[in-house]
Scaffold this motif. Structure first.
Motif, PDB file in Angstrom:
ATOM      1  N   LEU A   1       4.359   5.760   1.746  1.00 53.20           N
ATOM      2  CA  LEU A   1       4.254   6.472   3.019  1.00 53.20           C
ATOM      3  C   LEU A   1       4.257   7.979   2.825  1.00 53.20           C
ATOM      4  O   LEU A   1       3.513   8.707   3.497  1.00 53.20           O
ATOM      5  N   ALA A   2       5.063   8.471   1.888  1.00 57.31           N
ATOM      6  CA  ALA A   2       5.081   9.915   1.599  1.00 57.31           C
ATOM      7  C   ALA A   2       3.734  10.355   1.034  1.00 57.31           C
ATOM      8  O   ALA A   2       3.192  11.405   1.419  1.00 57.31           O
ATOM      9  N   ALA A   3       3.178   9.546   0.116  1.00 54.47           N
ATOM     10  CA  ALA A   3       1.878   9.881  -0.474  1.00 54.47           C
ATOM     11  C   ALA A   3       0.767   9.807   0.567  1.00 54.47           C
ATOM     12  O   ALA A   3      -0.154  10.631   0.570  1.00 54.47           O
ATOM     13  N   LEU A   4       0.872   8.828   1.464  1.00 53.62           N
ATOM     14  CA  LEU A   4      -0.131   8.699   2.515  1.00 53.62           C
ATOM     15  C   LEU A   4      -0.086   9.902   3.450  1.00 53.62           C
ATOM     16  O   LEU A   4      -1.130  10.440   3.838  1.00 53.62           O
ATOM     17  N   ALA A   5       1.113  10.337   3.826  1.00 51.51           N
ATOM     18  CA  ALA A   5       1.249  11.506   4.698  1.00 51.51           C
ATOM     19  C   ALA A   5       0.692  12.753   4.024  1.00 51.51           C
ATOM     20  O   ALA A   5      -0.005  13.558   4.650  1.00 51.51           O
ATOM     21  N   ARG A   6       0.971  12.906   2.725  1.00 52.34           N
ATOM     22  CA  ARG A   6       0.488  14.070   1.982  1.00 52.34           C
ATOM     23  C   ARG A   6      -1.037  14.044   1.857  1.00 52.34           C
ATOM     24  O   ARG A   6      -1.721  15.055   2.086  1.00 52.34           O
ATOM     25  N   GLY A   7      -1.595  12.881   1.512  1.00 55.98           N
ATOM     26  CA  GLY A   7      -3.035  12.766   1.362  1.00 55.98           C
ATOM     27  C   GLY A   7      -3.770  12.935   2.683  1.00 55.98           C
ATOM     28  O   GLY A   7      -4.832  13.576   2.736  1.00 55.98           O
ATOM     29  N   THR A   8      -3.223  12.382   3.755  1.00 56.44           N
ATOM     30  CA  THR A   8      -3.855  12.510   5.070  1.00 56.44           C
ATOM     31  C   THR A   8      -3.826  13.949   5.540  1.00 56.44           C
ATOM     32  O   THR A   8      -4.787  14.439   6.154  1.00 56.44           O
ATOM     33  N   THR A   9      -2.744  14.641   5.256  1.00 53.27           N
ATOM     34  CA  THR A   9      -2.647  16.054   5.623  1.00 53.27           C
ATOM     35  C   THR A   9      -3.752  16.864   4.967  1.00 53.27           C
ATOM     36  O   THR A   9      -4.430  17.676   5.615  1.00 53.27           O
TER      37      THR A   9
END
Length: 208
Positions: A194-202
């Protein structure tokens, strides 16, 4: 000539509505809860008014007083999810907002009842346009309503450009987690996902 007092004594009193005229809210909520449980247990195709009534501890008449068919009952319950909404994150940064949104959404999608109901209703939606419309309304007004507010806040902070493609932004925000949790139904998300997804989506949103 009669007085007001005499008139009040002779005039028939209005009786408070009873029976079918009164729909107790606690019974209505018990039926709605039973719908979720019955959907999770047997699916839409095998679900029946009898089973819902039995699970809710009421008679079939109590169900039919409120909804005229199984379809209308399910549509009402599914549509109600849209107005419940998700909390709008306010962490002060786009990545933080997305991370919190993903955490809340992930817990909701992976709930045992939701994880059984949503795929079943999606399958029914392919055959029933009324269910398809209700599902689309629920998903769009729930998830995308929050996502649009996250984008607006990021634009006010200067993290995202004005005039970006909102439809594409919504796909980027909502698509990956829904794919993981609902479509391929990953038993457990990888650590740090979830942290990686938030970072990548940002980063993807900033590139629009």
């Amino acid at each position: 000539m009669t007085t007001n007092a005499e008139e009040s004594q002779t005039r028939p009193r209005r009786r408070a509505p009873a029976g079918a005229a009164v729909l107790r809210e606690d019974v209505t909520e018990a039926i709605r809860a039973a719908v979720f449980e019955e959907l999770a247990a047997v699916g839409y195709a095998r679900m029946s008014i009898e089973g819902i009534a039995r699970r809710a501890g009421v008679g079939k008449t109590a169900v039919y007083r409120r909804w005229r068919s199984k379809l209308h009952l399910v549509l009402d319950v599914v549509s109600a999810l849209a107005v419940m909404g998700l909390p709008v994150p306010d962490t002060g940064s786009l990545e933080g907002d997305l991370r919190l949104l993903y955490e809340v959404t992930s817990r909701a999608l992976r709930h045992p009842v939701a994880s059984q109901i949503i795929p079943d209703l999606q399958a029914e939606a392919a055959r029933n346009p009324d269910i398809a419309e209700a599902m689309q309304k629920t998903l769009r007004e729930g998830q995308e309503g929050v996502a649009s507010k996250i984008i607006e806040a990021a634009q006010r902070r200067g993290e995202l450009a004005e005039g970006l493609d909102e439809d594409l932004a919504m796909d980027l925000i909502s698509g990956p987690l829904y794919w993981r949790s609902v479509v391929i139904r990953t038993p457990k998300l990888p650590k740090g996902y979830l942290a990686a997804l938030a970072r990548g989506t940002t980063e993807a949103l900033k590139a629009l």
